[in-house]
Structure formats: C-alpha cells, structure tokens
Scaffold this motif. Structure first.
Motif, PDB file in Angstrom:
ATOM      1  N   UNK A 202      42.940  44.498  32.824  1.00 41.38           N
ATOM      2  CA  UNK A 202      41.769  45.475  32.652  1.00 41.38           C
ATOM      3  C   UNK A 202      40.544  44.749  32.657  1.00 41.38           C
ATOM      4  N   UNK A 203      40.398  43.754  31.746  1.00 44.71           N
ATOM      5  CA  UNK A 203      39.060  43.002  31.795  1.00 44.71           C
ATOM      6  C   UNK A 203      38.415  42.555  33.180  1.00 44.71           C
ATOM      7  N   UNK A 204      39.493  41.924  33.930  1.00 47.79           N
ATOM      8  CA  UNK A 204      39.175  41.243  35.397  1.00 47.79           C
ATOM      9  C   UNK A 204      38.580  42.383  36.154  1.00 47.79           C
ATOM     10  N   UNK A 205      39.066  43.485  36.064  1.00 48.49           N
ATOM     11  CA  UNK A 205      38.586  44.649  37.058  1.00 48.49           C
ATOM     12  C   UNK A 205      37.376  45.076  36.741  1.00 48.49           C
ATOM     13  N   UNK A 206      36.667  44.748  35.800  1.00 52.38           N
ATOM     14  CA  UNK A 206      35.479  45.496  35.077  1.00 52.38           C
ATOM     15  C   UNK A 206      34.472  45.396  36.233  1.00 52.38           C
ATOM     16  N   UNK A 207      34.235  44.288  36.603  1.00 58.09           N
ATOM     17  CA  UNK A 207      33.057  44.056  37.871  1.00 58.09           C
ATOM     18  C   UNK A 207      33.213  44.961  39.072  1.00 58.09           C
ATOM     19  N   UNK A 208      34.255  44.984  39.632  1.00 59.67           N
ATOM     20  CA  UNK A 208      34.824  45.726  40.519  1.00 59.67           C
ATOM     21  C   UNK A 208      34.138  47.435  40.127  1.00 59.67           C
ATOM     22  N   UNK A 209      34.767  47.819  38.948  1.00 64.58           N
ATOM     23  CA  UNK A 209      34.482  49.228  38.257  1.00 64.58           C
ATOM     24  C   UNK A 209      32.991  49.453  38.148  1.00 64.58           C
ATOM     25  N   UNK A 210      32.455  48.698  37.725  1.00 64.57           N
ATOM     26  CA  UNK A 210      30.968  48.730  37.502  1.00 64.57           C
ATOM     27  C   UNK A 210      30.143  48.932  38.995  1.00 64.57           C
ATOM     28  N   UNK A 211      30.541  48.172  39.620  1.00 66.79           N
ATOM     29  CA  UNK A 211      29.813  47.929  41.227  1.00 66.79           C
ATOM     30  C   UNK A 211      30.325  49.114  41.910  1.00 66.79           C
ATOM     31  N   UNK A 212      31.488  49.762  41.803  1.00 65.55           N
ATOM     32  CA  UNK A 212      31.698  50.775  42.464  1.00 65.55           C
ATOM     33  C   UNK A 212      30.992  52.080  41.989  1.00 65.55           C
ATOM     34  N   UNK A 213      30.968  52.093  40.576  1.00 69.15           N
ATOM     35  CA  UNK A 213      30.136  53.313  40.217  1.00 69.15           C
ATOM     36  C   UNK A 213      28.664  53.176  40.467  1.00 69.15           C
ATOM     37  N   UNK A 214      28.230  52.145  40.380  1.00 71.29           N
ATOM     38  CA  UNK A 214      26.815  52.174  40.702  1.00 71.29           C
ATOM     39  C   UNK A 214      26.517  52.401  42.258  1.00 71.29           C
ATOM     40  N   UNK A 215      27.333  51.869  43.134  1.00 68.08           N
ATOM     41  CA  UNK A 215      27.542  52.296  44.607  1.00 68.08           C
ATOM     42  C   UNK A 215      27.465  53.894  44.756  1.00 68.08           C
ATOM     43  N   UNK A 216      28.504  54.399  44.025  1.00 65.20           N
ATOM     44  CA  UNK A 216      28.751  55.790  44.365  1.00 65.20           C
ATOM     45  C   UNK A 216      27.569  56.649  43.762  1.00 65.20           C
ATOM     46  N   UNK A 217      26.675  56.074  42.712  1.00 65.95           N
ATOM     47  CA  UNK A 217      25.568  56.715  42.132  1.00 65.95           C
ATOM     48  C   UNK A 217      24.456  56.567  43.059  1.00 65.95           C
ATOM     49  N   UNK A 218      24.646  55.720  44.313  1.00 61.47           N
ATOM     50  CA  UNK A 218      23.389  55.955  45.508  1.00 61.47           C
ATOM     51  C   UNK A 218      21.993  55.543  44.509  1.00 61.47           C
ATOM     52  N   UNK A 219      22.127  54.724  43.838  1.00 59.13           N
ATOM     53  CA  UNK A 219      20.846  54.027  43.143  1.00 59.13           C
ATOM     54  C   UNK A 219      20.404  54.900  42.205  1.00 59.13           C
ATOM     55  N   UNK A 220      21.133  55.944  41.597  1.00 54.81           N
ATOM     56  CA  UNK A 220      20.602  56.709  40.747  1.00 54.81           C
ATOM     57  C   UNK A 220      21.149  56.451  39.202  1.00 54.81           C
ATOM     58  N   UNK A 221      21.976  55.392  39.162  1.00 60.76           N
ATOM     59  CA  UNK A 221      22.752  54.861  37.927  1.00 60.76           C
ATOM     60  C   UNK A 221      22.442  53.248  37.711  1.00 60.76           C
ATOM     61  N   UNK A 222      22.230  52.835  36.562  1.00 56.75           N
ATOM     62  CA  UNK A 222      22.214  51.434  36.221  1.00 56.75           C
ATOM     63  C   UNK A 222      23.209  51.283  35.069  1.00 56.75           C
ATOM     64  N   UNK A 223      24.134  50.264  35.342  1.00 51.77           N
ATOM     65  CA  UNK A 223      25.159  50.214  34.175  1.00 51.77           C
ATOM     66  C   UNK A 223      24.879  48.773  33.803  1.00 51.77           C
ATOM     67  N   UNK A 224      25.043  48.871  32.229  1.00 51.45           N
ATOM     68  CA  UNK A 224      24.990  47.450  31.729  1.00 51.45           C
ATOM     69  C   UNK A 224      26.242  47.211  30.673  1.00 51.45           C
ATOM     70  N   UNK A 225      27.040  46.346  30.996  1.00 53.97           N
ATOM     71  CA  UNK A 225      27.986  46.085  30.315  1.00 53.97           C
ATOM     72  C   UNK A 225      27.936  45.193  29.012  1.00 53.97           C
ATOM     73  N   UNK A 226      28.429  46.005  27.881  1.00 54.61           N
ATOM     74  CA  UNK A 226      28.212  45.283  26.529  1.00 54.61           C
ATOM     75  C   UNK A 226      29.590  44.811  26.011  1.00 54.61           C
ATOM     76  N   UNK A 227      29.946  43.745  25.675  1.00 57.22           N
ATOM     77  CA  UNK A 227      30.993  42.818  24.925  1.00 57.22           C
ATOM     78  C   UNK A 227      30.809  42.160  24.153  1.00 57.22           C
ATOM     79  N   UNK A 228      31.542  41.601  22.988  1.00 55.55           N
ATOM     80  CA  UNK A 228      31.365  40.444  22.340  1.00 55.55           C
ATOM     81  C   UNK A 228      32.137  39.382  22.675  1.00 55.55           C
ATOM     82  N   UNK A 229      32.869  39.605  23.740  1.00 55.33           N
ATOM     83  CA  UNK A 229      33.789  38.563  24.314  1.00 55.33           C
ATOM     84  C   UNK A 229      32.777  37.617  25.139  1.00 55.33           C
ATOM     85  N   UNK A 230      32.422  36.480  24.795  1.00 55.82           N
ATOM     86  CA  UNK A 230      31.633  35.678  25.619  1.00 55.82           C
ATOM     87  C   UNK A 230      32.266  35.151  26.773  1.00 55.82           C
TER      88      UNK A 230
END
Length: 299
Positions: A202-230
C-alpha cells in the motif's frame, strides 16, 4: 486555478485522531499538527485516500469494507478541519458515486502479482542472508534469482514497487535523502508476513496513485503527500511517474507500459542500468551455453 490536495498517510490520520488523547507528542508530530492547522483553509482539500486503500484490516478490503473505511476516516478529518474540504465533498456529491470514484484508485490491476514478488523477496532473503545482511558475493545471485521470478510473472521490473527491492538487496543508498528508503521494506513485529506485505505494498504504490490522479486532473490538481515515515518520504522522492497516454474512457486501469518511471537519483539510475545490462548479458550467456552444449542423443 489548480486545486491543492494534501494526501494523508495513515500515521497522519491516526495522529489527528489521537490529538487530544493526553499523550506527549514528538517534535515531528507537533510540527505536523501545526502544518495541518495552518492549511485549514477553504482553498485546500485533505484526503485520506492512501490510508483508506491500506484499510483497517491489514489486508485488501471488500467494496463495502472500503466504503466503511472511507466514511470512518472522513469523519476523523471532518472533526479536525473546520474550513478545508475533505473526501466527503467528492464521495457525497451528486455528481459521483462511490464506485466511480473509488474504482479509479485501485492503482495496479496486477496487485497480487506484485505482492507475490514481495513475498518471494522475503523468502529468498532467508536463503541468502548471513549475519543480518546479504554478502557482497551473493548480491548478484539474489538479484538474478528474483529477476527470473519477476519475468515469469510478466510484470515490469522497472516499477518502483520492484525497484526498491533491488536497492535493498544491493544496499544502494543515496545520502542526499533524509532516510534510507529501503527501510520501508522492514517487517513490523506483531504482524504476519501477509499483513506486512499488504501494508508495505500500500505504501509502495502511493507514487503511482498520486501521479495518476494528477494526470487525470489534467493540470488542475496538485497533490502533496504528508507522512511521518521518513523512509517513505525518501522513497517518494526517488521515483516519479510520467503518464504518456490518455486513459481510455470507461477503463479502470493503465498498464505500466503506458507510464514512464523517472528516477531522480543519478546514483540509483546508474545502478539499475548496470543491473539490467548484466542480467540481460547473463541470460544471453546462458542461452549461448545451452545452444552449444553437445547432445547425447544417438541416431
């Protein structure tokens, strides 16, 4: 104007839930709560989507269970944020229903295959490890045996979910990152191997998830991921997905060959170039030896 979305890791959702539990917070936790409060504005949206995908059962959840998890975690966010929007504004809207929204977030349709690679890695590690680490003279054999398994599964060895495993096997560390990203593969005590693999996947798939959502947003969304896991933060910095083709209408997934994976570290790019070249040379050499081997067959 683009929509700014903060995607929250499960440890952030848990932090919000426990903000008033009376327990002493660490410096990182206090700073994170302050950051969240500073951004409690109507121009921002906070999403627990990555946390919801991990679920609450330490395994893949059914559709109904996922709905309950989203509702549960959305209520936690709504109790904290007074002005910022949450997932509830999407999931409860008249324009979309849960199935349409959540089905897009099953990042990889080959999920079980990728999980099987993770499981194979832990099994092989028991075979190759000596005194807590992989000896230098066994790293290539370990890597090649795992590559053979990966190719048999017919999945992309370039996917970050796979790549991080080879960084761990060969102990490749780029010191420019705040923490060793390979630590995301560490198994947690008190959980079964399958439970650990589910959480790690679930953690390792996050970059794919975020990139896909930003792609589907066609430049209209910007996603910042927040975690305490360095370690997870460092992993997120290494790999970037570039979607290079439109998603066909009414299809649930993008195959990986429609995506370019960009590695941000020169050291790590060089490592993978050498690893894959050596792997191909090894296969060609094995094929050559096999084809020239004298036959014992008699006429």
């Amino acid at each position: 104007m683009s929509l700014n979305i903060f995607m929250l890791d499960k440890n952030i959702v848990s932090l919000i839930q426990s903000k008033n539990d009376g327990k002493t917070k660490t410096k990182d936790q206090i700073e994170m709560l302050q950051l969240l409060k500073r951004h409690d504005k109507s121009i921002y949206r906070f999403s627990s989507l990555s946390s919801a995908i991990e679920g609450r059962k330490k395994q893949k959840e059914s559709k109904i269970e996922s709905i309950n998890t989203v509702d549960y975690e959305t209520q936690i966010l709504k109790s904290f944020f007074k002005k910022a929007k949450t997932d509830a504004h999407i999931l409860k809207s008249n324009e979309s229903n849960f199935s349409e929204v959540f089905s897009q977030y099953n990042v990889l349709h080959n999920q079980e295959k990728y999980k099987s690679v993770l499981k194979k890695y832990y099994e092989l590690r028991e075979k190759y490890v000596e005194k807590g680490s992989i000896p230098l003279n066994k790293k290539e054999a370990f890597s090649f045996e795992l590559l053979e398994y990966i190719e048999a599964q017919d999945i992309a060895k370039e996917n970050p979910i796979i790549s991080i495993i080879f960084l761990a096997i060969n102990q490749i560390i780029d010191n420019k990152y705040i923490d060793n990203p390979c630590n995301v593969l560490k198994l947690k005590k008190g959980k079964s191997l399958d439970e650990n693999i589910h959480n790690i996947y679930s953690d390792l798939s996050i970059p794919n998830l975020i990139s896909r959502l930003e792609f589907e947003g066609k430049g209209d969304i910007k996603i910042t991921f927040l975690t305490l896991d360095k370690a997870l933060s460092s992993y997120m910095e290494i790999f970037k997905f570039n979607y290079i083709s439109e998603i066909k209408k009414n299809t649930g997934y993008l195959k990986l060959h429609q995506v370019e994976v960009e590695i941000q570290s020169k050291l790590i790019r060089s490592f993978f170039k050498n690893l894959f070249e050596n792997w191909e040379a090894s296969k060609n050499n094995s094929h050559s030896i096999s084809s020239t081997k004298p036959s014992n067959k008699t006429e």
